[in-house]
Write an enzyme that holds these catalytic residues in place. Structure first.
Site, PDB file in Angstrom:
ATOM      1  N   LYS A  79       0.857  -1.190   0.000  1.00 31.87           N
ATOM      2  CA  LYS A  79       0.000   0.000   0.000  1.00 31.87           C
ATOM      3  C   LYS A  79       0.887   1.231   0.000  1.00 31.87           C
ATOM      4  O   LYS A  79       1.834   1.319   0.786  1.00 31.87           O
ATOM      5  CB  LYS A  79      -0.873  -0.027   1.260  1.00 31.87           C
ATOM      6  CG  LYS A  79      -1.628   1.255   1.544  1.00 31.87           C
ATOM      7  CD  LYS A  79      -2.529   1.061   2.752  1.00 31.87           C
ATOM      8  CE  LYS A  79      -3.148   2.370   3.196  1.00 31.87           C
ATOM      9  NZ  LYS A  79      -4.117   2.168   4.270  1.00 31.87           N
TER      10      LYS A  79
HETATM   11  C1  R5P Z   1      -2.511   4.693   8.283  1.00 25.70           C
HETATM   12  O1  R5P Z   1      -1.429   4.322   8.468  1.00 25.70           O
HETATM   13  C2  R5P Z   1      -3.599   3.767   8.184  1.00 25.70           C
HETATM   14  O2  R5P Z   1      -3.072   2.522   7.868  1.00 25.70           O
HETATM   15  C3  R5P Z   1      -4.706   4.094   7.196  1.00 25.70           C
HETATM   16  O3  R5P Z   1      -5.324   2.899   6.883  1.00 25.70           O
HETATM   17  C4  R5P Z   1      -4.237   4.745   5.938  1.00 25.70           C
HETATM   18  O4  R5P Z   1      -3.663   5.960   6.214  1.00 25.70           O
HETATM   19  C5  R5P Z   1      -5.355   4.884   4.876  1.00 25.70           C
HETATM   20  O5  R5P Z   1      -6.304   5.720   5.272  1.00 25.70           O
HETATM   21  P1  R5P Z   1      -6.485   7.152   4.608  1.00 25.70           P
HETATM   22  O6  R5P Z   1      -7.096   6.895   3.261  1.00 25.70           O
HETATM   23  O7  R5P Z   1      -7.399   7.883   5.520  1.00 25.70           O
HETATM   24  O8  R5P Z   1      -5.145   7.773   4.480  1.00 25.70           O
END
Ligand code: R5P
Length: 298
Positions: A203
């Site tokens: 990711k």
């Molecule tokens: C952050 O480390 C978390 O894993 C969140 O899942 C990630 O940031 C994704 O969420 P957002 O789209 O709000 O950034």
């Protein structure tokens, strides 16, 4: 004795028909074991090879984040529109119905709160518990260039080893510290390190220039993190750019659950991810659905 009366003597071996050997829609996954591919198929929709993963794990270091104060009220109703849910085991067991059809990507690292140095994480989940929850994958933060870079990489490789033992994929989450630039050079470095060291999914954030090189240089699927809340059209445009440039979907949180109409937004994101609907059309869909949902609630 087994009832074999009437068992047919006719055999249907079809020697002229070659045995089926279906491909697998995910990059880099064709040589993984059956169980791991089956779990990946619960995260990535087999018909498109992409995912709309809803990220709601923020509380593991941020506490009750805006939009996640009551997961039972804000998130559970929109779950039918998600291919997968990324969350902590605490939220999963306390607030997510076990009848939920989405694949579950469970947060497996943690430690410091937002008040401390975030890269100082440890593994925070036993593989036994991931199996007990029937997790489809496990997620671990990796801080390339961060203060505790090596420790966070070690967290990931330990999790990868455990996951390989039991057929559970690991998603490496490239965490970007405040001092690091989210450009293609950095994201290419971080994502490639995660994949080289065994993550089956990575990711990372989108970047305006060179994102295609980031996805091309990573031998496993990349899912795009959403990041801070943007206006809906901008978020849909970013998602469209990401999948057009090789991302296997999104792992989006705030841009969905902090939207004025989260159910409409996740459906619009789904159209972009799975059908490559142009962003303006997806935004119109978002507005239409938002009006419909508001009218139905009155
Ligand atoms: C952050 O480390 C978390 O894993 C969140 O899942 C990630 O940031 C994704 O969420 P957002 O789209 O709000 O950034």
């Amino acid at each position: 004795m087994a009832d074999i009366d009437g068992a047919s003597e006719t055999k249907q071996f079809h020697p002229d028909v070659p045995a089926a050997h279906e491909g697998f829609p995910l990059k880099g996954a064709h040589q993984l074991d059956w169980g791991m591919r089956n779990r990946l198929s619960r995260v990535f929709r087999p018909s498109t090879g992409r995912t709309v993963m809803l990220a709601i794990d923020h509380g593991y270091f941020l506490g009750p984040t805006t939009g996640l104060e009551r997961v039972d009220l804000s998130i559970v109703p929109i779950l039918p529109h998600a291919d997968a849910l990324m969350c902590t085991r605490g939220i999963l067991r306390s607030s997510i119905p076990s009848t939920c059809g989405a694949g579950v990507v469970v947060r497996a690292s943690g430690g410091p709160s937002t008040l401390k140095e975030l890269s100082n994480e440890r593994l925070a989940l036993d593989i036994d518990d991931a199996l007990r929850m029937n997790a489809s994958a496990m997620a671990v933060q990796v801080y390339i260039g961060g203060e505790h870079e090596t420790q966070s990489v070690k967290n990931m490789t330990t999790l990868v080893d455990l996951g390989l033992r039991y057929g559970v994929p690991t998603m490496g989450v490239t965490a970007v510290g405040k001092q690091l630039t989210r450009d293609a050079r950095y994201l290419g470095l971080a994502t490639r390190i995660c994949a080289e060291l065994g993550a089956q999914v990575v990711k990372t954030y989108y970047c305006d220039r060179g994102f295609e090189q980031v996805t091309a240089g990573c031998p496993v699927p990349i899912v795009m993190a959403g990041g801070k809340k943007l206006p809906e059209l901008e978020a849909l445009t970013m998602a469209h750019h990401a999948v057009s440039q090789g991302a296997a979907g999104v792992d989006m949180g705030r841009n969905i659950f902090q939207s004025a109409a989260p159910a409409a937004m996740i459906q619009a994101v789904g159209k972009v991810v799975h059908e490559l609907m142009p962003p303006k059309q997806a935004y119109e869909l978002y507005r239409t659905l938002a009006h419909e949902h508001a009218a139905a609630a009155r």
